[in-house]
Design a protein around this motif. Structure first.
Motif: not given
Length: 343
Positions: A182-200
């Motif tokens: 992907g592409s982009g610049g500075s901004g808020p970081f969101l961990s992939d683990w949040r989506a991964e753990a959604r149903d956990s």
């Protein structure tokens, strides 16, 4: 705390258990996950052959809606000194993996971190990451407006808007980011683990490394709880325990006692009081360590009187649990999961 030879009476926030035998838990690889889970909750092992009608079996089956377990925390959850004490290395996440199989256990704990790390790793916090101007790729040092300490070895996949990458720390107080797509610049970081753990379902054991910040630790735990689909049902919080440095009268002992009491009142059966477990007959006379005769030992009774978990259950560093300590905690977690309907 009581040090009587009989198990203390249960109270609303503490469900005592009759754990699997030490020999059976040490042979987990051979006994299998289904048998372990059944033993932990005091139920018979599953039958080898299915009986009854298919509709009847479906109605009585354990729901499979959960996506397994997501574990958040620091070194205690990461494994501590589980390689010491027991004949075989004994780690809590390994035992939980057997207990909930075939559902996954994702252990996102990392040693040396504070409660802010669980906040960042779980996606409960989305801190601004400041990238170098014109960034297009490669691993670069960045500024991160996070409550988490930067601890060497941490590595969290995630995204900054449309920019995908990994936020990591090669050394104390240093953050780096490396683009993976992907592409982009500075901004808020969101961990992939949040989506991964959604149903956990979630088990949280964090805050010991910044325990004197009791209000902050509790706020962080609440924020991580809020990432669960159903926080009231799908989160188990583990309490902190007193190491050799946390004797009665120390600031850390007072802080962990305060935090444990607060969480016990707030979460009821979704709280496991590890300090009580490891300093009373509830845990010290439980099956996993019954053969060690801990309560007959003068050094154990002395440690309990001093307000700390017996050093017989601690690693050589006096900071982490050894294999026996991990074994007692793992058995208690499995039993509690059965009591609250997770198994």
């Amino acid at each position: 705390m009581s040090h009587a030879s009989s198990r203390p009476a249960a109270h609303p926030s503490t469900v005592h258990y009759s754990a699997p035998s030490r020999a059976r838990l040490l042979a987990l690889g051979a006994t299998g996950a289904a048998a372990l889970a059944a033993l932990a909750v005091g139920a018979p092992a599953p039958a080898r052959a299915a009986t009854g009608t298919s509709s009847g079996r479906a109605a009585l089956a354990v729901p499979a809606a959960t996506g397994g377990l997501a574990l958040w925390g620091a070194s205690s959850m990461a494994g501590g000194h589980g390689h010491q004490g027991t004949p075989l290395p004994t780690y809590i996440h390994d035992i939980l993996t057997l207990a909930v199989n075939p559902r996954p256990v994702r252990n996102h704990a990392h040693g040396g971190t504070n409660s802010g790390y669980a906040l960042l790793a779980s996606g409960a916090e989305t801190p601004v990451v400041t990238l170098p101007a014109g960034y297009t790729g490669g691993r670069v040092t960045v500024q991160v407006a996070t409550a988490s300490w930067a601890v060497a070895g941490t590595s969290i996949p995630g995204s900054i808007g449309g920019l995908r990458g990994v936020l990591s720390s090669p050394a104390l107080n240093v953050w780096q980011f490396e683009r993976t797509g992907g592409s982009g610049g500075s901004g808020p970081f969101l961990s992939d683990w949040r989506a991964e753990a959604r149903d956990s379902r979630h088990i949280i054991w964090t805050g010991k490394n910044n325990i004197t910040q009791t209000d902050l630790v509790q706020a962080h735990i609440e924020a991580v709880r809020a990432t669960a689909r159903n926080p009231a049902d799908d989160v188990l919080v583990l309490g902190q325990w007193a190491t050799s440095s946390d004797r009665n009268g120390t600031g850390t002992n007072g802080a962990l006692t305060t935090l444990n009491r607060r969480q016990k009142q707030a979460y009821g059966t979704r709280f496991l009081d590890v300090q009580e477990l490891l300093t009373t007959p509830w845990g010290l006379s439980s099956h996993p360590v019954r053969g060690l005769n801990l309560l007959d030992r003068a050094d154990v009774r002395g440690d309990i009187a001093a307000g700390i978990v017996p050093r017989a259950l601690q690693g050589s560093d006096g900071v982490h649990l050894n294999g026996w300590g991990n074994l007692v905690v793992a058995a208690a977690i499995i039993t509690r999961m059965g009591d609250i309907g997770w198994l």
